[in-house]
Design a protein around this motif. Structure first.
Motif, PDB file in Angstrom:
ATOM      1  N   ASP A 108      65.801  34.237  55.568  1.00  0.00           N
ATOM      2  CA  ASP A 108      65.842  32.841  54.887  1.00  0.00           C
ATOM      3  C   ASP A 108      66.029  32.023  56.531  1.00  0.00           C
ATOM      4  OD1 ASP A 108      67.407  32.411  51.860  1.00  0.00           O
ATOM      5  OD2 ASP A 108      67.666  34.773  52.800  1.00  0.00           O
ATOM      6  N   PHE A 111      63.130  30.058  58.057  1.00  0.00           N
ATOM      7  CA  PHE A 111      62.824  28.535  57.541  1.00  0.00           C
ATOM      8  C   PHE A 111      62.759  27.246  58.197  1.00  0.00           C
ATOM      9  CE2 PHE A 111      61.869  31.363  54.034  1.00  0.00           C
ATOM     10  CZ  PHE A 111      60.618  30.684  53.246  1.00  0.00           C
ATOM     11  N   SER A 114      59.506  26.645  61.284  1.00  0.00           N
ATOM     12  CA  SER A 114      58.274  27.404  60.585  1.00  0.00           C
ATOM     13  C   SER A 114      57.051  28.189  61.790  1.00  0.00           C
ATOM     14  CB  SER A 114      57.027  26.736  60.092  1.00  0.00           C
ATOM     15  OG  SER A 114      56.864  25.128  62.007  1.00  0.00           O
ATOM     16  N   THR A 138      67.071  31.460  44.423  1.00  0.00           N
ATOM     17  CA  THR A 138      67.179  30.138  44.133  1.00  0.00           C
ATOM     18  C   THR A 138      68.532  30.269  43.101  1.00  0.00           C
ATOM     19  OG1 THR A 138      64.988  29.298  44.365  1.00  0.00           O
ATOM     20  CG2 THR A 138      66.613  28.074  43.489  1.00  0.00           C
ATOM     21  N   GLN A 143      68.064  26.226  47.541  1.00  0.00           N
ATOM     22  CA  GLN A 143      67.211  26.734  46.781  1.00  0.00           C
ATOM     23  C   GLN A 143      66.891  27.787  47.636  1.00  0.00           C
ATOM     24  OE1 GLN A 143      63.342  24.260  49.071  1.00  0.00           O
ATOM     25  NE2 GLN A 143      64.145  23.530  46.865  1.00  0.00           N
ATOM     26  N   ILE A 145      64.874  31.391  49.034  1.00  0.00           N
ATOM     27  CA  ILE A 145      63.809  31.808  49.387  1.00  0.00           C
ATOM     28  C   ILE A 145      61.962  31.501  48.584  1.00  0.00           C
ATOM     29  CG2 ILE A 145      63.780  34.027  48.927  1.00  0.00           C
ATOM     30  CD1 ILE A 145      62.875  34.676  52.749  1.00  0.00           C
ATOM     31  N   ARG A 147      61.250  29.807  46.524  1.00  0.00           N
ATOM     32  CA  ARG A 147      61.210  28.245  46.079  1.00  0.00           C
ATOM     33  C   ARG A 147      60.874  27.812  47.841  1.00  0.00           C
ATOM     34  NH1 ARG A 147      64.588  24.727  42.164  1.00  0.00           N
ATOM     35  NH2 ARG A 147      63.970  26.370  41.124  1.00  0.00           N
ATOM     36  N   ARG A 148      61.489  28.178  48.512  1.00  0.00           N
ATOM     37  CA  ARG A 148      61.406  27.548  50.116  1.00  0.00           C
ATOM     38  C   ARG A 148      59.934  27.825  50.303  1.00  0.00           C
ATOM     39  NH1 ARG A 148      66.506  28.079  53.556  1.00  0.00           N
ATOM     40  NH2 ARG A 148      65.495  27.123  54.992  1.00  0.00           N
ATOM     41  N   ARG A 151      56.110  26.495  50.211  1.00  0.00           N
ATOM     42  CA  ARG A 151      55.610  24.840  50.494  1.00  0.00           C
ATOM     43  C   ARG A 151      55.108  25.206  51.633  1.00  0.00           C
ATOM     44  NH1 ARG A 151      61.687  22.522  52.227  1.00  0.00           N
ATOM     45  NH2 ARG A 151      63.391  22.486  49.535  1.00  0.00           N
TER      46      ARG A 151
END
Length: 238
Positions: A108, A111, A114, A138, A143, A145, A147-148, A151
């Motif tokens: 996690d 993030f 990036s 989540t 939120q 990993i 879901r993140r 992105r």
């Protein structure tokens, strides 16, 4: 190596890693291991890592691309020298030669920058080794990993194994008792433990230690809920 019960989560991760390792099956070899705290993600991943002779990283708050490169080189027995680009080239060369998979716990934290993710993508693409990211799912109000990471399509599109860890069920807790406890734990005590722990593997393993100690105190090779009595199975915050 810590004893690992053959739970559904562990079997799922083993199956996922087998598919990642099979170059005939796929070229993209990213795996995401995710779930709530206490479900055995780190323990199971470390067991697979040891058998695979993998490279282990535990991400930390504030990690940058430099930190990722430095830690990878340290795990490969090298000191970090030169620029980030030079260090990354050395990582790719060494990982490519050794073909050692990379496991990142607490992923996690990657993030926050990036470029950390891009560094792992570059190693994966150039060296052709599996990358396994381990993080939190989540949860209400947070939120995770799973879901993140969506992105970042340059990473999520490379994930071919989505390995979600779930709470223990009846079959799991019996497997844990048989593997991690030196005495027979009777079904009524297992039912009580499963209910109180809500399937949390960490709490279950902690309780198995207390159950074993109580059985030793009672000088019995089989312990029931009545024999265990009203002692707490594990500490529960009020």
């Amino acid at each position: 190596m810590t004893k690992i019960a053959q739970t559904k989560n562990y079997s799922k991760l083993n199956d996922a890693y087998s598919k990642l390792s099979d170059k005939r099956e796929q070229d993209d070899s990213f795996c995401l291991v995710y779930g709530a705290p206490g479900l055995g993600k780190t323990l199971c991943s470390c067991n697979v890592l040891i058998r695979a002779n993998g490279i282990f990283l535990r991400a930390m708050p504030g990690w940058t691309q430099k930190a990722v490169v430095r830690k990878l080189l340290n795990e490969l027995g090298q000191d970090f020298r030169g620029t980030n680009a030079e260090g990354l080239e050395e990582v790719i060369r060494l990982v490519g030669e050794n073909q050692r998979p990379i496991f990142v716990d607490e992923a996690d934290f990657l993030f926050n920058d990036s470029r950390c993710l891009e560094t792992l993508r570059a190693v994966h693409d150039s060296a052709g080794v599996p990358v396994i990211l381990v993080g939190m799912t989540t949860l209400p109000g947070a939120q995770g990993i799973d879901r993140r990471i969506k992105r970042y399509p340059q990473i999520s599109s490379r994930i071919t194994q989505w390995c979600e860890f779930l709470p223990a069920d009846w079959q799991d807790i019996r497997a844990i008792a048989q593997t991690c406890c030196d005495v027979e734990v009777e079904d009524d005590l297992l039912e009580k433990l499963l209910l109180q722990s809500r399937g949390n593997f960490r709490l279950i393993r902690r309780a198995m230690v207390k159950i074993g100690r109580k059985a030793k105190l009672l000088r019995t090779q089989s312990i029931s809920s009545a024999q265990y009595g009203d002692d707490e199975l594990f500490f529960q915050a009020s």
